[in-house]
Design a protein around this motif. Structure first.
Motif, PDB file in Angstrom:
ATOM      1  N   GLU A  70       0.805  -1.218   0.000  1.00  0.00           N
ATOM      2  CA  GLU A  70       0.000   0.000   0.000  1.00  0.00           C
ATOM      3  C   GLU A  70       0.837   1.266   0.000  1.00  0.00           C
ATOM      4  N   ALA A  71       2.154   1.123  -0.013  1.00  0.00           N
ATOM      5  CA  ALA A  71       3.054   2.281  -0.005  1.00  0.00           C
ATOM      6  C   ALA A  71       4.364   1.873  -0.649  1.00  0.00           C
ATOM      7  N   LEU A  99      -0.509  -0.304  -6.222  1.00  0.00           N
ATOM      8  CA  LEU A  99      -0.734  -0.493  -4.792  1.00  0.00           C
ATOM      9  C   LEU A  99      -2.199  -0.829  -4.537  1.00  0.00           C
ATOM     10  N   THR A 100      -2.498  -1.218  -3.296  1.00  0.00           N
ATOM     11  CA  THR A 100      -3.833  -1.731  -3.003  1.00  0.00           C
ATOM     12  C   THR A 100      -4.910  -0.659  -2.988  1.00  0.00           C
ATOM     13  N   ASP A 101      -4.547   0.609  -2.964  1.00  0.00           N
ATOM     14  CA  ASP A 101      -5.573   1.637  -3.101  1.00  0.00           C
ATOM     15  C   ASP A 101      -6.045   1.773  -4.545  1.00  0.00           C
ATOM     16  N   GLN A 102      -5.314   1.111  -5.454  1.00  0.00           N
ATOM     17  CA  GLN A 102      -5.643   1.159  -6.873  1.00  0.00           C
ATOM     18  C   GLN A 102      -6.185  -0.164  -7.395  1.00  0.00           C
ATOM     19  N   VAL A 135      15.924 -11.335  -8.913  1.00  0.00           N
ATOM     20  CA  VAL A 135      14.967 -10.415  -8.302  1.00  0.00           C
ATOM     21  C   VAL A 135      15.217 -10.347  -6.806  1.00  0.00           C
ATOM     22  N   PHE A 136      15.115  -9.128  -6.272  1.00  0.00           N
ATOM     23  CA  PHE A 136      15.399  -8.869  -4.858  1.00  0.00           C
ATOM     24  C   PHE A 136      14.290  -7.977  -4.312  1.00  0.00           C
ATOM     25  N   GLY A 137      13.676  -8.402  -3.204  1.00  0.00           N
ATOM     26  CA  GLY A 137      12.621  -7.610  -2.617  1.00  0.00           C
ATOM     27  C   GLY A 137      12.633  -7.667  -1.109  1.00  0.00           C
ATOM     28  N   ILE A 138      12.138  -6.589  -0.486  1.00  0.00           N
ATOM     29  CA  ILE A 138      12.080  -6.470   0.961  1.00  0.00           C
ATOM     30  C   ILE A 138      10.630  -6.419   1.414  1.00  0.00           C
ATOM     31  N   SER A 139      10.264  -7.245   2.403  1.00  0.00           N
ATOM     32  CA  SER A 139       8.942  -7.251   3.008  1.00  0.00           C
ATOM     33  C   SER A 139       7.881  -7.588   1.958  1.00  0.00           C
ATOM     34  N   ALA A 140       6.948  -6.668   1.647  1.00  0.00           N
ATOM     35  CA  ALA A 140       5.980  -6.958   0.591  1.00  0.00           C
ATOM     36  C   ALA A 140       6.689  -7.242  -0.728  1.00  0.00           C
ATOM     37  N   GLY A 141       7.808  -6.562  -0.948  1.00  0.00           N
ATOM     38  CA  GLY A 141       8.621  -6.856  -2.126  1.00  0.00           C
ATOM     39  C   GLY A 141       9.209  -8.249  -2.073  1.00  0.00           C
ATOM     40  N   GLY A 142       9.555  -8.723  -0.851  1.00  0.00           N
ATOM     41  CA  GLY A 142      10.025 -10.097  -0.689  1.00  0.00           C
ATOM     42  C   GLY A 142       8.961 -11.101  -1.080  1.00  0.00           C
ATOM     43  N   HIS A 143       7.712 -10.815  -0.708  1.00  0.00           N
ATOM     44  CA  HIS A 143       6.592 -11.660  -1.117  1.00  0.00           C
ATOM     45  C   HIS A 143       6.488 -11.716  -2.637  1.00  0.00           C
ATOM     46  N   LEU A 144       6.603 -10.553  -3.296  1.00  0.00           N
ATOM     47  CA  LEU A 144       6.433 -10.503  -4.743  1.00  0.00           C
ATOM     48  C   LEU A 144       7.576 -11.193  -5.478  1.00  0.00           C
ATOM     49  N   VAL A 145       8.814 -11.034  -5.012  1.00  0.00           N
ATOM     50  CA  VAL A 145       9.906 -11.737  -5.693  1.00  0.00           C
ATOM     51  C   VAL A 145       9.803 -13.243  -5.471  1.00  0.00           C
ATOM     52  N   SER A 146       9.317 -13.646  -4.296  1.00  0.00           N
ATOM     53  CA  SER A 146       9.100 -15.083  -4.071  1.00  0.00           C
ATOM     54  C   SER A 146       8.054 -15.625  -5.034  1.00  0.00           C
TER      55      SER A 146
END
Length: 307
Positions: A70-71, A99-102, A135-146
């Motif tokens: 969301e951010a 993001l989830t507001d969209q 691909v490298f992601g942190i937190s929500a980004g970690g979820h998406l790269v997984s």
């Protein structure tokens, strides 16, 4: 050591950073490349290319930001820029996604896959190696790269965005930093996040509280899709993470190894939600050196200091 120092200076402010990351010395930045073609700023990426002429195409590290879906922004790319400068230079990309507001899930993974397809389709133009995309992601980004790492070829998660549906969205390897892996086991002790909170980040992602949307939660979980042809993983997680329980990392690691997928779990000792230490960064760089450059290096499992 230069890239370790750069990361050490920039890492703590990533979650709050709104400035556009400057291209490091020796790189040029191409901003706001529209990977869908719809003119939506949330479907654009920045590309960081080495200025040095190379005989071979550059491997590519793609960064996907966090922020609870969301951010966050592709502008928060300092950690990516530190990594791509370590050792032999390679290219980097940082992407936005809706993001989830969209839009709700699976819009976020549709966007990420469209970006990978766009990068692969433009590999020759930018001297990128289409067969070496990490691909490298942190937190929500970690979820998406997984999700990218385990859903190559999963038709229902490909979407139909962009002009390059003939290209593969598969990736070469995954660096998952404290990302959720199984929403069905996310609740309980170990997190201040309530997955049944109707106003929470997960509810915004899947369209309602988990207790009412369990099938949607299952379909949004990386562990649901693991198969033996998935990409190798480096999983990084603090054992005192107050947001995403450490058990999410061990569950993903166990499931990947059960499917005979290469998985290395690096645990931040006394580490919270995102942490930094020299030994951790060295393992991240070694992982990329192994899977993007084919170097015969070892990436030890186990604990690293979180500071």
């Amino acid at each position: 050591m230069r890239f370790l120092l750069l990361l050490a200076l920039t890492f703590p402010i990533l979650a709050q950073c709104q400035k556009v990351s400057s291209a490091p010395a020796g790189y040029r930045a191409l901003r706001n490349l529209d990977y869908v073609g719809a003119g939506d700023p949330r479907q654009m990426l920045d590309l960081y290319l080495p200025e040095v002429k190379a005989d071979k195409p550059h491997p590519l590290l793609v960064y996907i930001h966090g922020g609870g879906w969301e951010a966050g922004s592709k502008n928060e790319a300092d950690v990516l820029l530190g990594l791509i400068q370590g050792g032999t230079p390679y290219a980097g990309a940082s992407l936005n996604y809706r993001l989830t507001d969209q839009a709700q899930w699976p819009a976020q993974i549709f966007d990420c896959k469209a970006a990978i397809r766009w990068l692969r389709a433009h590999a020759k133009e930018y001297n990128l190696d289409p067969d070496k995309i990490a691909v490298f992601g942190i937190s929500a980004g970690g979820h998406l790269v997984s999700m990218l790492g385990v859903t190559g070829g999963v038709k229902e998660l490909e979407g139909e965005l962009g002009k390059h549906l003939d290209q593969s969205s598969r990736v070469s390897c995954v660096l998952d930093f404290c990302g959720p892996s199984d929403f069905l086991t996310f609740g309980g002790k170990g997190s201040v996040i309530d997955p049944d909170d109707p106003k929470g980040a997960l509810a915004k992602l899947i369209g309602g509280p988990l207790k009412d949307r369990r099938e949607e939660g299952r379909k949004a979980s990386p562990v649901t899709y693991i198969t033996p042809d998935d990409a190798p993983f480096l999983i990084i997680h603090g054992d005192k993470d107050p947001l995403v329980p450490y058990a999410q990392a061990t569950e993903l690691d166990t499931a990947l190894k059960a499917a005979h997928i290469s998985s290395t779990l690096v645990t931040g000792s006394e580490g919270g939600h995102v942490f930094l230490s020299g030994p951790l960064l060295e393992r991240m760089y070694a992982f990329n050196a192994r899977h993007l450059f084919g170097k015969d290096v070892q990436i030890p499992e186990g604990a690293v200091p979180s500071k």
